[in-house]
Design a protein around this motif. Structure first.
Motif, PDB file in Angstrom:
ATOM      1  N   ALA A 138      -5.384  13.282 -11.499  1.00  0.00           N
ATOM      2  CA  ALA A 138      -5.033  12.453 -10.340  1.00  0.00           C
ATOM      3  C   ALA A 138      -4.998  13.288  -9.058  1.00  0.00           C
ATOM      4  CB  ALA A 138      -3.680  11.778 -10.565  1.00  0.00           C
ATOM      5  N   GLY A 141      -7.929  12.749  -6.918  1.00  0.00           N
ATOM      6  CA  GLY A 141      -7.826  11.548  -6.082  1.00  0.00           C
ATOM      7  C   GLY A 141      -6.914  11.767  -4.885  1.00  0.00           C
ATOM      8  N   ALA A 142      -5.784  12.437  -5.124  1.00  0.00           N
ATOM      9  CA  ALA A 142      -4.828  12.663  -4.022  1.00  0.00           C
ATOM     10  C   ALA A 142      -5.440  13.577  -2.965  1.00  0.00           C
ATOM     11  CB  ALA A 142      -3.534  13.258  -4.572  1.00  0.00           C
ATOM     12  N   LEU A 188      -7.818   6.960  -7.058  1.00  0.00           N
ATOM     13  CA  LEU A 188      -6.379   6.699  -7.194  1.00  0.00           C
ATOM     14  C   LEU A 188      -6.113   5.230  -7.493  1.00  0.00           C
ATOM     15  CD1 LEU A 188      -4.448   8.705  -4.454  1.00  0.00           C
ATOM     16  CD2 LEU A 188      -4.467   9.087  -6.920  1.00  0.00           C
ATOM     17  N   LEU A 191      -6.593   4.599 -11.113  1.00  0.00           N
ATOM     18  CA  LEU A 191      -5.458   5.093 -11.909  1.00  0.00           C
ATOM     19  C   LEU A 191      -4.224   4.224 -11.694  1.00  0.00           C
ATOM     20  CD1 LEU A 191      -5.725   8.984 -11.477  1.00  0.00           C
ATOM     21  CD2 LEU A 191      -6.256   7.650 -13.522  1.00  0.00           C
ATOM     22  N   SER A 192      -4.006   3.858 -10.435  1.00  0.00           N
ATOM     23  CA  SER A 192      -2.808   3.081 -10.111  1.00  0.00           C
ATOM     24  C   SER A 192      -2.809   1.735 -10.831  1.00  0.00           C
ATOM     25  CB  SER A 192      -2.725   2.877  -8.595  1.00  0.00           C
ATOM     26  OG  SER A 192      -1.613   2.100  -8.272  1.00  0.00           O
ATOM     27  N   GLN A 198      -1.248   6.272 -16.510  1.00  0.00           N
ATOM     28  CA  GLN A 198      -2.185   6.605 -15.418  1.00  0.00           C
ATOM     29  C   GLN A 198      -1.537   6.343 -14.053  1.00  0.00           C
ATOM     30  OE1 GLN A 198      -5.402   4.110 -16.823  1.00  0.00           O
ATOM     31  NE2 GLN A 198      -6.631   5.906 -17.399  1.00  0.00           N
ATOM     32  N   HIS A 199      -0.818   5.240 -13.954  1.00  0.00           N
ATOM     33  CA  HIS A 199      -0.125   4.923 -12.709  1.00  0.00           C
ATOM     34  C   HIS A 199       0.879   6.047 -12.374  1.00  0.00           C
ATOM     35  CE1 HIS A 199       1.580   2.311  -9.569  1.00  0.00           C
ATOM     36  NE2 HIS A 199       2.729   2.899  -9.910  1.00  0.00           N
ATOM     37  N   ALA A 202      -0.848   9.093 -11.042  1.00  0.00           N
ATOM     38  CA  ALA A 202      -1.265   8.931  -9.650  1.00  0.00           C
ATOM     39  C   ALA A 202      -0.068   9.094  -8.712  1.00  0.00           C
ATOM     40  CB  ALA A 202      -1.906   7.553  -9.452  1.00  0.00           C
ATOM     41  N   GLN A 203       1.061   8.496  -9.092  1.00  0.00           N
ATOM     42  CA  GLN A 203       2.253   8.586  -8.237  1.00  0.00           C
ATOM     43  C   GLN A 203       2.736  10.033  -8.133  1.00  0.00           C
ATOM     44  OE1 GLN A 203       3.873   5.981  -6.376  1.00  0.00           O
ATOM     45  NE2 GLN A 203       4.583   7.895  -5.502  1.00  0.00           N
ATOM     46  N   LEU A 260       1.180   2.431  -4.475  1.00  0.00           N
ATOM     47  CA  LEU A 260       1.902   3.695  -4.677  1.00  0.00           C
ATOM     48  C   LEU A 260       2.892   3.878  -3.525  1.00  0.00           C
ATOM     49  CD1 LEU A 260      -1.189   5.897  -5.642  1.00  0.00           C
ATOM     50  CD2 LEU A 260       0.572   5.016  -7.204  1.00  0.00           C
TER      51      LEU A 260
END
Ligand code: BYC
Length: 334
Positions: A138, A141-142, A188, A191-192, A198-199, A202-203, A260
């Motif tokens: 993740a 993505g971030a 993201l 994933l979210s 997965q969520h 991402a968080q 998120l």
């Protein structure tokens, strides 16, 4: 803009000329910059303008190539062929950005070798953000959403920088950064909206990358030593705090669409200011990372030095090839 001629001398000053001529060149330069004229490599420019540009452009170029490391860390572990192809393309783009920026810096009379030596010896900086680790998928993505998002916010105004080669390089870089930002957002979002695990991943990535992303814009305005002069010279167009605020205002609704949260309980819309308020940044952490004490500073610079040493044979081969085919014998740079 006044071109450099034997009469005007090089940018270092006015060779054997009068103080009057120097003052006139300086006044003409200031007037041209104020009138939004572009400064080109052969134009006369004050030595401090040249040095300030080399400093900023070198730091920028170094950030692009060091920035390849945290993401390259995940190429072999990308969860699908599609994600792997996207990530490889992005990391290659960052290498390309480094090359445009080193080339643009060379037009100011420095060389890529010289700049790389300064990076490797710690005399020049690269962005603080790349001293943080990428712990999970993740994070890719971030980085795309937040780090590239912050980079675009900072860099779009540089497309109007007074120095022509830097401004032109930024146009292409910003187009590519927009793609990077969108791929991070899309990753993201997937994933979210995925499984609970997965969520949560991402968080967690957003929680770790949010504050370092805000630090990318540099120290608060009252501690920014270069901003005032860089803005007067139209190198920078906005202060560090202005750009940071712009980024927060863009990121807040995007976080909501992602489902998120941003790890700052103090974020709220301020009707009076027409902006989001946000919490205090840990500037002690920022300065500590700049001093070399971030979680990955040592690892990043060691990896860079190793890559440079291991690439020596490529530079030698390219130099030999250039000698053979052009007869110039010009050294090929890193
Ligand atoms: N990290 O007077 P100030 C990217 C230094 S994005 C490290 O405000 P200035 C990428 C500053 O250099 C990142 N050092 O300086 C994205 C100065 O020290 P020196 C690269 C920092 O120049 C995604 C001192 O603190 N982007 O490449 O007016 C994937 C005082 O600061 C930082 C750029 O470089 C920091 N965060 O403003 C891959 C954009 N912040 O030089 C790659 C172009 C400040 O006196 N650069 N410092 O030793 C800029 O816009 C400006 O240079 C900055 C700082 C906004 C960064």
């Amino acid at each position: 803009m006044v071109a450099v001629t034997p009469e005007t001398g090089t940018s270092g000053g006015v060779d054997g000329g009068s103080a009057d001529l120097g003052a006139q060149l300086r006044a003409d330069f200031d007037a041209a910059v104020a009138a939004e004229e572009r400064v080109e490599p052969r134009d006369w420019m004050p030595e401090e303008y040249r040095a300030s540009l080399v400093r900023q452009m070198a730091q920028h170029a170094h950030s692009e190539i060091i920035g390849m490391q945290p993401e390259a860390n995940w190429i072999t572990r990308a969860p699908s062929l599609r994600r792997k192809a996207i990530l490889m393309a992005k990391v290659q783009d960052e290498a390309g950005h480094g090359l445009y920026l080193y080339s643009a810096a060379e037009t100011l009379g420095t060389s890529r070798d010289e700049l790389l030596d300064k990076l490797h010896s710690g005399k020049q900086k690269y962005s603080s953000i790349f001293n943080y680790p990428t712990l999970t998928w993740a994070d890719v993505g971030a980085i795309g959403w937040l780090v590239d998002g912050a980079a675009i916010t900072n860099q779009v105004p540089i497309c109007r920088c007074s120095y022509g080669p830097y401004a032109r390089a930024m146009v292409r870089i910003c187009k590519e950064e927009s793609f990077h930002q969108r791929q991070g957002y899309e990753l993201l979002l997937a994933l979210s909206q995925g499984t609970e695990a997965q969520h949560a991943m991402a968080q967690d990535a957003v929680n770790r990358w949010w504050w370092p992303s805000l630090m990318m814009f540099g120290p608060p305005d009252d501690e920014s030593v270069h901003s005032a002069q860089a803005m007067a010279w139209r190198i920078k167009r906005h202060s560090n705090d202005e750009l940071r605020q712009r980024f927060v205002d863009i990121a807040v609704p995007q976080a909501e669409s992602l489902g998120l949260t941003l790890p700052d309980p103090d974020i709220r819309w301020n009707e009076e200011r027409g902006h989001h308020d946000f919490g205090a940044i840990d500037w002690a952490e920022f300065w500590d990372v700049l001093k070399g004490n971030g979680p990955c500073n040592e690892q990043r610079i060691n990896q860079r030095r190793k890559a440079h040493e291991e690439g020596a044979w490529v530079r030698e081969a390219a130099t030999a090839y250039a000698r053979k085919h052009t007869g110039t014998g010009r050294e090929v740079q890193a």
